[in-house]
Design an enzyme around this catalytic site. Structure first.
Site, PDB file in Angstrom:
ATOM      1  N   LYS A  40       9.045   7.690   3.667  1.00 49.35           N
ATOM      2  CA  LYS A  40       9.556   6.547   4.440  1.00 49.35           C
ATOM      3  C   LYS A  40      11.075   6.432   4.268  1.00 49.35           C
ATOM      4  O   LYS A  40      11.800   6.153   5.215  1.00 49.35           O
ATOM      5  CB  LYS A  40       8.846   5.286   3.934  1.00 49.35           C
ATOM      6  CG  LYS A  40       9.559   3.986   4.138  1.00 49.35           C
ATOM      7  CD  LYS A  40       9.282   3.448   5.509  1.00 49.35           C
ATOM      8  CE  LYS A  40       9.896   2.102   5.793  1.00 49.35           C
ATOM      9  NZ  LYS A  40      10.802   1.551   4.845  1.00 49.35           N
ATOM     10  N   GLN A  78      16.836   8.941   1.049  1.00 44.48           N
ATOM     11  CA  GLN A  78      16.771   8.729  -0.405  1.00 44.48           C
ATOM     12  C   GLN A  78      16.053   9.895  -1.074  1.00 44.48           C
ATOM     13  O   GLN A  78      16.494  10.408  -2.118  1.00 44.48           O
ATOM     14  CB  GLN A  78      16.046   7.415  -0.692  1.00 44.48           C
ATOM     15  CG  GLN A  78      15.747   7.202  -2.167  1.00 44.48           C
ATOM     16  CD  GLN A  78      15.129   5.851  -2.413  1.00 44.48           C
ATOM     17  OE1 GLN A  78      15.835   4.861  -2.561  1.00 44.48           O
ATOM     18  NE2 GLN A  78      13.809   5.789  -2.478  1.00 44.48           N
ATOM     19  N   GLU A 136       0.813  -1.224   0.000  1.00 45.39           N
ATOM     20  CA  GLU A 136       0.000   0.000   0.000  1.00 45.39           C
ATOM     21  C   GLU A 136       0.847   1.276   0.000  1.00 45.39           C
ATOM     22  O   GLU A 136       0.377   2.319  -0.450  1.00 45.39           O
ATOM     23  CB  GLU A 136      -0.959   0.009   1.194  1.00 45.39           C
ATOM     24  CG  GLU A 136      -2.244  -0.775   0.964  1.00 45.39           C
ATOM     25  CD  GLU A 136      -3.101  -0.244  -0.196  1.00 45.39           C
ATOM     26  OE1 GLU A 136      -3.249   0.982  -0.331  1.00 45.39           O
ATOM     27  OE2 GLU A 136      -3.612  -1.069  -0.965  1.00 45.39           O
ATOM     28  N   GLY A 137       2.062   1.214   0.523  1.00 38.25           N
ATOM     29  CA  GLY A 137       2.943   2.389   0.481  1.00 38.25           C
ATOM     30  C   GLY A 137       3.237   2.772  -0.963  1.00 38.25           C
ATOM     31  O   GLY A 137       3.092   3.939  -1.361  1.00 38.25           O
ATOM     32  N   HIS A 138       3.634   1.766  -1.768  1.00 42.45           N
ATOM     33  CA  HIS A 138       3.896   2.035  -3.189  1.00 42.45           C
ATOM     34  C   HIS A 138       2.609   2.514  -3.886  1.00 42.45           C
ATOM     35  O   HIS A 138       2.621   3.435  -4.690  1.00 42.45           O
ATOM     36  CB  HIS A 138       4.377   0.766  -3.900  1.00 42.45           C
ATOM     37  CG  HIS A 138       5.619   0.161  -3.303  1.00 42.45           C
ATOM     38  ND1 HIS A 138       5.640  -1.083  -2.751  1.00 42.45           N
ATOM     39  CD2 HIS A 138       6.875   0.648  -3.180  1.00 42.45           C
ATOM     40  CE1 HIS A 138       6.855  -1.358  -2.312  1.00 42.45           C
ATOM     41  NE2 HIS A 138       7.628  -0.324  -2.549  1.00 42.45           N
ATOM     42  N   SER A 156       6.730  -1.837   4.569  1.00 47.19           N
ATOM     43  CA  SER A 156       8.006  -2.037   3.890  1.00 47.19           C
ATOM     44  C   SER A 156       7.977  -3.422   3.264  1.00 47.19           C
ATOM     45  O   SER A 156       7.408  -4.353   3.847  1.00 47.19           O
ATOM     46  CB  SER A 156       9.151  -1.960   4.913  1.00 47.19           C
ATOM     47  OG  SER A 156      10.314  -2.554   4.380  1.00 47.19           O
TER      48      SER A 156
HETATM   49  P1  AMP Z   1      11.124   0.572  -2.883  1.00 49.56           P
HETATM   50  O1  AMP Z   1      10.422  -0.382  -3.777  1.00 49.56           O
HETATM   51  O2  AMP Z   1      11.309   0.068  -1.483  1.00 49.56           O
HETATM   52  O3  AMP Z   1      12.361   1.160  -3.502  1.00 49.56           O
HETATM   53  O4  AMP Z   1      10.145   1.805  -2.708  1.00 49.56           O
HETATM   54  C1  AMP Z   1       9.669   2.496  -3.835  1.00 49.56           C
HETATM   55  C2  AMP Z   1       9.079   3.797  -3.385  1.00 49.56           C
HETATM   56  O5  AMP Z   1       8.023   3.560  -2.469  1.00 49.56           O
HETATM   57  C3  AMP Z   1      10.092   4.689  -2.661  1.00 49.56           C
HETATM   58  O6  AMP Z   1       9.889   6.029  -3.066  1.00 49.56           O
HETATM   59  C4  AMP Z   1       9.712   4.498  -1.218  1.00 49.56           C
HETATM   60  O7  AMP Z   1      10.044   5.603  -0.404  1.00 49.56           O
HETATM   61  C5  AMP Z   1       8.197   4.354  -1.312  1.00 49.56           C
HETATM   62  N1  AMP Z   1       7.683   3.675  -0.127  1.00 49.56           N
HETATM   63  C6  AMP Z   1       8.107   2.520   0.417  1.00 49.56           C
HETATM   64  N2  AMP Z   1       7.429   2.237   1.563  1.00 49.56           N
HETATM   65  C7  AMP Z   1       6.553   3.264   1.734  1.00 49.56           C
HETATM   66  C8  AMP Z   1       5.576   3.570   2.727  1.00 49.56           C
HETATM   67  N3  AMP Z   1       5.350   2.785   3.767  1.00 49.56           N
HETATM   68  N4  AMP Z   1       4.855   4.705   2.583  1.00 49.56           N
HETATM   69  C9  AMP Z   1       5.074   5.540   1.527  1.00 49.56           C
HETATM   70  N5  AMP Z   1       5.978   5.307   0.557  1.00 49.56           N
HETATM   71  C10 AMP Z   1       6.713   4.188   0.651  1.00 49.56           C
END
Ligand code: AMP
Length: 278
Positions: A146, A150, A32-34, A182
């Site tokens: 999060k 980065q 859900e974050g993505h 995460s």
């Molecule tokens: P990643 O696949 O872990 O590289 O994350 C891709 C994008 O999703 C990055 O911009 C992260 O900061 C964002 N992201 C990961 N977890 C969350 C979260 N819990 N809430 C908001 N954005 C997130």
């Protein structure tokens, strides 16, 4: 949703795409974050492009590249259901051909916090994000708070190198009990996940003490440390209170805004979280 696997096929489509183009990149293990980034992009862009690439150059030799909890089929389905228009899943050999020999490297901001315990990590991030911006040519790119460092590193790179893209930052999405979503949460056992709740609890308590008037940086950091120390399975890598732009550690009195961030290990699982004190 159109699924593309070559840069050339994206270039062919690109000429007819309606702008603004919003880009949502992920390593995979979509949650859900993505998907909140997709929602944000849909609000102000005509075309939503997602990028799914487990970038080997941002993982250190002893990190979890080979076990990263990403399932391509599931990721495709989640991004499709949420309304992504185009998904580019490039091949590693096309991104890093055998003669690839370029590094995009920022300065001090990449040596602190995550940079100090993951040497070379941000070189891998800034190199792939530069390539991704050149390939996708988005008007806006969406990143999560999060990964606070980065986000700052990418904002700085875009400013320093004049990339013609607007970086949009999106708030951290958490489970109901406060744990930041995460991809790596999938590694946690039930007991470990329960201990991991102390991360947000610590940040939350520290933020409350700041809001109640506490301005001593050591005391605020210590609120987080004491809360996490109650969880026997957790090893603290750092608890930091820093300037949100330079990420330089604050000593003495806090002048807001300040970024309170942490990194821990629970067993082999590496987790980070943060809150902004304003
Ligand atoms: P990643 O696949 O872990 O590289 O994350 C891709 C994008 O999703 C990055 O911009 C992260 O900061 C964002 N992201 C990961 N977890 C969350 C979260 N819990 N809430 C908001 N954005 C997130």
């Amino acid at each position: 949703m159109e699924i593309l696997r070559t840069i050339e096929s994206y270039r062919e489509l690109y000429v007819d795409l309606q702008g603004p183009i919003g880009l949502v990149p992920t390593l995979g293990g979509v949650h859900e974050g993505h998907l909140s980034l997709v929602d944000a992009a849909k609000k102000d862009c005509k075309t939503i492009v997602s990028w799914l690439f487990l970038n080997p150059k941002q993982f250190g030799p002893n990190e979890d590249l080979n076990s990263y909890p990403a399932e391509e089929k599931e990721d495709i389905s989640l991004l499709d259901q949420r309304g992504v228009d185009i998904l580019l899943i490039p091949k590693t050999i096309d991104i890093y051909p055998s003669d690839f020999d370029t590094v995009v490297k920022l300065g001090k901001i990449t040596e602190l916090l995550e940079g100090s315990r993951r040497p070379g990590h941000f070189d891998g991030v800034t190199t792939i994000v530069s390539k991704m911006f050149n390939i996708i040519q988005p008007d806006r790119a969406y990143f999560g708070e999060k990964d606070a460092q980065q986000l700052r590193v990418i904002q700085k790179m875009v400013k320093d190198l004049n990339f013609p893209v607007e970086i949009i930052s999106c708030p951290t999405v958490r489970d109901n009990d406060g744990l930041a979503l995460s991809s790596r949460n999938k590694y946690l056992s039930i007991v470990e996940r329960n201990d991991a709740l102390s991360l947000y609890q610590g940040l939350h308590n520290a933020k409350a003490s700041f809001e109640n008037g506490e301005r001593n940086a050591d005391i605020v950091r210590n609120v987080v440390i004491q809360e996490i120390k109650k969880s026997p399975l957790i090893t603290i890598d750092y608890v930091s209170l820093s300037d949100p732009l330079s990420l330089v550690e604050i000593s003495g009195k806090i002048t807001p805004p300040a970024l309170l961030s942490l990194a821990v290990h629970i067993g082999k699982t590496h987790l980070i979280d943060n809150v902004l004190l304003e």
